[in-house]
Design a protein around this motif. Structure first.
Motif, PDB file in Angstrom:
ATOM      1  N   HIS A 134     -52.172 -51.877  56.867  1.00 45.50           N
ATOM      2  CA  HIS A 134     -52.942 -51.677  55.646  1.00 45.50           C
ATOM      3  C   HIS A 134     -52.004 -51.736  54.453  1.00 45.50           C
ATOM      4  CE1 HIS A 134     -56.355 -50.490  58.060  1.00 45.50           C
ATOM      5  NE2 HIS A 134     -55.578 -49.638  58.707  1.00 45.50           N
ATOM      6  N   SER A 135     -52.411 -52.500  53.459  1.00 44.82           N
ATOM      7  CA  SER A 135     -51.575 -52.527  52.263  1.00 44.82           C
ATOM      8  C   SER A 135     -51.863 -51.285  51.440  1.00 44.82           C
ATOM      9  CB  SER A 135     -51.837 -53.785  51.446  1.00 44.82           C
ATOM     10  OG  SER A 135     -53.163 -53.779  50.984  1.00 44.82           O
ATOM     11  N   HIS A 136     -50.815 -50.713  50.897  1.00 49.14           N
ATOM     12  CA  HIS A 136     -50.967 -49.517  50.067  1.00 49.14           C
ATOM     13  C   HIS A 136     -51.078 -49.945  48.621  1.00 49.14           C
ATOM     14  CE1 HIS A 136     -50.244 -46.677  53.289  1.00 49.14           C
ATOM     15  NE2 HIS A 136     -49.276 -47.470  53.710  1.00 49.14           N
ATOM     16  N   LYS A 137     -52.204 -49.607  48.033  1.00 55.82           N
ATOM     17  CA  LYS A 137     -52.420 -49.926  46.628  1.00 55.82           C
ATOM     18  C   LYS A 137     -52.174 -48.669  45.809  1.00 55.82           C
ATOM     19  CE  LYS A 137     -55.872 -53.436  47.570  1.00 55.82           C
ATOM     20  NZ  LYS A 137     -57.250 -53.840  47.403  1.00 55.82           N
ATOM     21  N   PRO A 138     -51.496 -48.810  44.696  1.00 53.51           N
ATOM     22  CA  PRO A 138     -51.297 -47.630  43.856  1.00 53.51           C
ATOM     23  C   PRO A 138     -52.627 -47.166  43.276  1.00 53.51           C
ATOM     24  CG  PRO A 138     -50.489 -49.591  42.755  1.00 53.51           C
ATOM     25  CD  PRO A 138     -50.908 -50.001  44.141  1.00 53.51           C
ATOM     26  N   LYS A 139     -52.696 -45.872  43.046  1.00 55.71           N
ATOM     27  CA  LYS A 139     -53.909 -45.333  42.439  1.00 55.71           C
ATOM     28  C   LYS A 139     -54.030 -45.880  41.024  1.00 55.71           C
ATOM     29  CE  LYS A 139     -53.973 -40.992  44.935  1.00 55.71           C
ATOM     30  NZ  LYS A 139     -53.937 -39.526  44.805  1.00 55.71           N
TER      31      LYS A 139
END
Length: 78
Positions: free
Chosen positions: A7-12
């Motif tokens: 899963h790619s981590h997207k910044p909030k």
């Protein structure tokens, strides 16, 4: 066994909606700290009193900076 995270981590997203409120609370807390230190200074002298006065000067400068940031944040909400 090594587990991988696919899963790619997207910044909030940048949520600035409560920054003004947080900054106002910080100003209030700093003012309270100054008031408490004035009470403490009544019972101190010499170097300790000078240290408190120096710290209060920094606190007052921080309050000015926070108030400017509050104005900037408020204007950014428009």
């Amino acid at each position: 066994m090594k587990l991988t995270d696919n899963h790619s981590h997207k910044p909030k997203p940048d949520d600035r909606s409560d920054n003004v409120e947080k900054l106002q609370n910080m100003v209030q807390d700093t003012i309270q700290n100054i008031e408490k230190s004035h009470e403490t200074m009544r019972f101190t002298d010499g170097e300790e009193k000078q240290a408190i006065e120096t710290k209060n000067k920094r606190r007052e400068e921080a309050i000015d900076a926070m108030r400017n940031e509050i104005k900037d944040e408020y204007n950014a909400l428009d």
